[in-house]
Design a protein around this motif. Structure first.
Motif, mmCIF file in Angstrom:
data_model
loop_
_atom_site.group_PDB
_atom_site.id
_atom_site.type_symbol
_atom_site.label_atom_id
_atom_site.label_comp_id
_atom_site.label_asym_id
_atom_site.label_seq_id
_atom_site.Cartn_x
_atom_site.Cartn_y
_atom_site.Cartn_z
ATOM 1 N N THR A 74 1.014 -1.171 0.104
ATOM 2 C CA THR A 74 -0.125 -0.201 -0.083
ATOM 3 C C THR A 74 0.747 1.405 -0.151
ATOM 4 N N GLY A 75 1.963 1.296 0.932
ATOM 5 C CA GLY A 75 2.728 2.520 0.970
ATOM 6 C C GLY A 75 3.549 2.706 0.003
ATOM 7 N N SER A 76 4.054 1.826 -0.827
ATOM 8 C CA SER A 76 4.843 2.054 -2.021
ATOM 9 C C SER A 76 4.276 2.865 -3.084
ATOM 10 N N GLY A 77 3.024 2.421 -3.199
ATOM 11 C CA GLY A 77 2.109 3.234 -4.398
ATOM 12 C C GLY A 77 2.036 4.581 -3.918
ATOM 13 N N ILE A 78 1.758 4.952 -2.778
ATOM 14 C CA ILE A 78 1.807 6.356 -2.210
ATOM 15 C C ILE A 78 3.150 6.926 -2.239
ATOM 16 N N ALA A 79 4.052 6.308 -1.777
ATOM 17 C CA ALA A 79 5.357 6.815 -1.672
ATOM 18 C C ALA A 79 5.805 7.547 -2.928
ATOM 19 N N THR A 80 5.650 6.525 -4.085
ATOM 20 C CA THR A 80 6.310 7.154 -5.370
ATOM 21 C C THR A 80 5.609 8.093 -5.604
ATOM 22 N N VAL A 81 4.594 8.936 -5.226
ATOM 23 C CA VAL A 81 4.203 10.107 -5.421
ATOM 24 C C VAL A 81 5.193 11.386 -4.879
ATOM 25 N N PHE A 82 5.976 11.073 -4.181
ATOM 26 C CA PHE A 82 6.910 12.386 -3.492
ATOM 27 C C PHE A 82 8.468 11.962 -3.973
ATOM 28 N N THR A 83 8.491 11.141 -5.048
ATOM 29 C CA THR A 83 9.989 11.020 -5.436
ATOM 30 C C THR A 83 10.440 12.251 -6.282
ATOM 31 N N GLY A 84 9.547 13.016 -6.802
ATOM 32 C CA GLY A 84 9.994 14.389 -7.641
ATOM 33 C C GLY A 84 10.722 15.169 -6.786
ATOM 34 N N THR A 85 10.652 16.243 -7.379
ATOM 35 C CA THR A 85 11.199 17.673 -7.060
ATOM 36 C C THR A 85 10.333 18.580 -6.858
ATOM 37 N N ARG A 86 9.117 18.723 -7.209
ATOM 38 C CA ARG A 86 8.340 19.917 -7.229
ATOM 39 C C ARG A 86 7.128 19.719 -6.492
ATOM 40 N N ILE A 87 6.415 20.675 -5.938
ATOM 41 C CA ILE A 87 5.076 20.533 -5.237
ATOM 42 C C ILE A 87 4.074 21.575 -6.378
ATOM 43 N N ASP A 88 3.351 20.641 -6.912
ATOM 44 C CA ASP A 88 2.249 21.147 -7.919
ATOM 45 C C ASP A 88 1.328 20.457 -8.124
ATOM 46 N N GLU A 89 0.297 20.911 -9.062
ATOM 47 C CA GLU A 89 -0.863 20.204 -9.117
ATOM 48 C C GLU A 89 -0.736 18.784 -9.620
ATOM 49 N N ASP A 90 0.252 18.240 -10.136
ATOM 50 C CA ASP A 90 0.498 17.092 -10.833
ATOM 51 C C ASP A 90 0.669 16.027 -9.507
ATOM 52 N N LEU A 95 -1.357 11.690 -6.058
ATOM 53 C CA LEU A 95 -1.447 11.164 -4.794
ATOM 54 C C LEU A 95 -3.118 11.037 -4.566
ATOM 55 N N GLU A 96 -3.984 11.818 -5.490
ATOM 56 C CA GLU A 96 -5.361 11.538 -5.302
ATOM 57 C C GLU A 96 -5.659 10.111 -6.019
ATOM 58 N N PRO A 128 8.984 17.900 -1.673
ATOM 59 C CA PRO A 128 8.129 16.765 -1.627
ATOM 60 C C PRO A 128 8.217 15.853 -0.387
ATOM 61 N N ALA A 129 9.490 15.707 0.279
ATOM 62 C CA ALA A 129 9.658 14.946 1.327
ATOM 63 C C ALA A 129 8.911 15.705 2.702
ATOM 64 N N ALA A 130 8.897 16.680 2.659
ATOM 65 C CA ALA A 130 8.243 17.670 3.828
ATOM 66 C C ALA A 130 6.728 17.287 3.527
ATOM 67 N N VAL A 131 6.259 17.175 2.321
ATOM 68 C CA VAL A 131 4.854 17.076 1.982
ATOM 69 C C VAL A 131 4.358 15.740 2.547
ATOM 70 N N LYS A 132 5.356 14.744 2.382
ATOM 71 C CA LYS A 132 5.033 13.398 2.751
ATOM 72 C C LYS A 132 4.699 13.241 4.143
ATOM 73 N N ALA A 133 5.687 13.845 5.079
ATOM 74 C CA ALA A 133 5.672 13.879 6.471
ATOM 75 C C ALA A 133 4.008 14.651 6.754
ATOM 76 N N LEU A 134 3.968 15.766 5.997
ATOM 77 C CA LEU A 134 2.728 16.402 6.580
ATOM 78 C C LEU A 134 1.345 15.388 6.130
#
Length: 357
Positions: A74-90, A95-96, A128-134
């Motif tokens: 379960t977690g790997s599918g969500i965690a891959t969202v935060f491997t990028g470098t930008r926080i944007d609508e994508d 994540l949705e 993105p790592a900070a967003v993951k923690a949030l």
């Protein structure tokens, strides 16, 4: 509650110095006393220090490791969202999709996304790592209402009625729960009221024997009658807990759901204050179907708690978010395997951290 300590052995009392007989016989003894010869006083010997005692490992650390391993799909599918470098609508769109794939449900997913956007803005997060923690904090807050302990002792016996569909791990969970209660010093009596499934009584009897607890059973007996006898016996014998195993059934089997209602009424006749807990065991692999089961059984029995099993290896661990959002019945225990130690009390923060580790 357990405490870890080591008693220190008391230091031995100091030995009195040996007294020597006078040298030279009686004449010497009658001689006038001369100045005593200086006696060397031995230097004090420090008592040996006790061997250092290693601090016990955090009692739930091993469990948390197993939980992380179980929720990895379960977690790997969500965690891959935060491997990028930008926080944007994508990122939010990905994540949705990941949350929906984890069976978090539409309502919980939208709630988490809105909450996450607010947290990102307030924290002024840029990584993105900070967003993951949030997001972990948002999930923990969403799941917090589900975190509630199972209380034993307010009634004697505490009558716990356990329901669930076939294959969810109901009888096995009862056996593990029995062991946990017995380890805490509670006296337990089992009621084998699952008279429909072949070998159900035998399976429960094995757990009773393994945990050295009493069991009330009747071959081909009426389930409600078994429950009445068990509760009456529990009161007469002064048991702390009576655990009632009911037949597994689908919520669409209306006649069998009515049988559950009958069992609850009969338990109440045997003990006007019972049942004190009505638990539903659900298979974590069933995702949104698990939520449907919670709704159906809650409407029929007024559930007081859940036991969620088989979370190991599931890709649908987000279903707890859906339950928290749409039918927040407390989750007393979660399981990640077949071993006894693989059933543990639910902690919202631990679950959120394991989900995104």
């Amino acid at each position: 509650m357990f405490s870890f300590f080591r008693k220190k052995n008391p230091a031995p009392p100091p030995e009195a110095p040996a007294v020597q007989a006078p040298v030279g016989g009686p004449a010497a003894a009658s001689a006038p006393p001369s100045a005593p010869a200086p006696v060397a006083v031995p230097a004090p010997v420090a008592a040996p220090l006790p061997a250092p005692v290693a601090a016990p490992a955090a009692p739930r650390q091993g469990w948390l490791d197993r939980l992380k391993s179980g929720l990895r799909r379960t977690g790997s599918g969500i965690a891959t969202v935060f491997t990028g470098t930008r926080i944007d609508e994508d990122l939010y769109e990905e994540l949705e999709a990941a949350l929906l794939m984890a069976d978090s449900g539409v309502s919980a997913t939208q709630h988490l996304l809105n909450d996450l956007r607010r947290r990102v803005k307030e924290a002024k997060a840029t990584e993105p790592a900070a967003v993951k923690a949030l997001l972990a904090e948002a999930i923990a807050d969403l799941l917090k209402p589900l975190q509630k302990p199972l209380v034993i002792g307010e009634h004697k016996p505490t009558v716990i009625m356990v329901a669930g569909v076939n294959g969810a791990g109901k009888t096995t969970s009862i056996g593990k729960l029995t062991r946990h209660l017995a380890d805490e010093g509670a006296s337990v009596l089992l009621a084998a009221a699952d008279t429909f499934r072949a070998a159900a009584r035998e399976q429960l009897a094995v757990w009773a024997d393994r945990n050295t607890v009493d069991i009330v059973t009747q071959e081909g007996g009426d389930p409600a009658a078994v429950c009445f006898d068990a509760v009456s016996a529990g009161r007469a014998r002064g048991k702390d807990v009576v655990l009632v195993d009911t037949a597994g059934r689908l919520p669409t089997q209306l006649h069998l759901m009515e049988e559950l209602r009958k069992i609850k009424r009969v338990v109440n006749k045997a003990d006007p204050t019972g049942p004190h807990e009505v638990l539903l065991v659900i298979d974590g692999n069933t995702g949104q179907n698990a939520l449907a089961q919670v709704k159906a059984f809650d409407e029929a029995l007024q559930l007081t708690g859940l036991v969620i099993t088989k979370l190991d290896g599931t890709a649908k661990g987000g279903v707890l978010c859906a339950i928290a959002r749409e039918r927040p019945v407390p989750v007393y225990f979660i399981g990640v395997g077949e071993k006894l130690e693989d059933l543990e009390t639910f902690d919202a923060r631990e679950y959120a951290q394991a989900l995104l580790s």
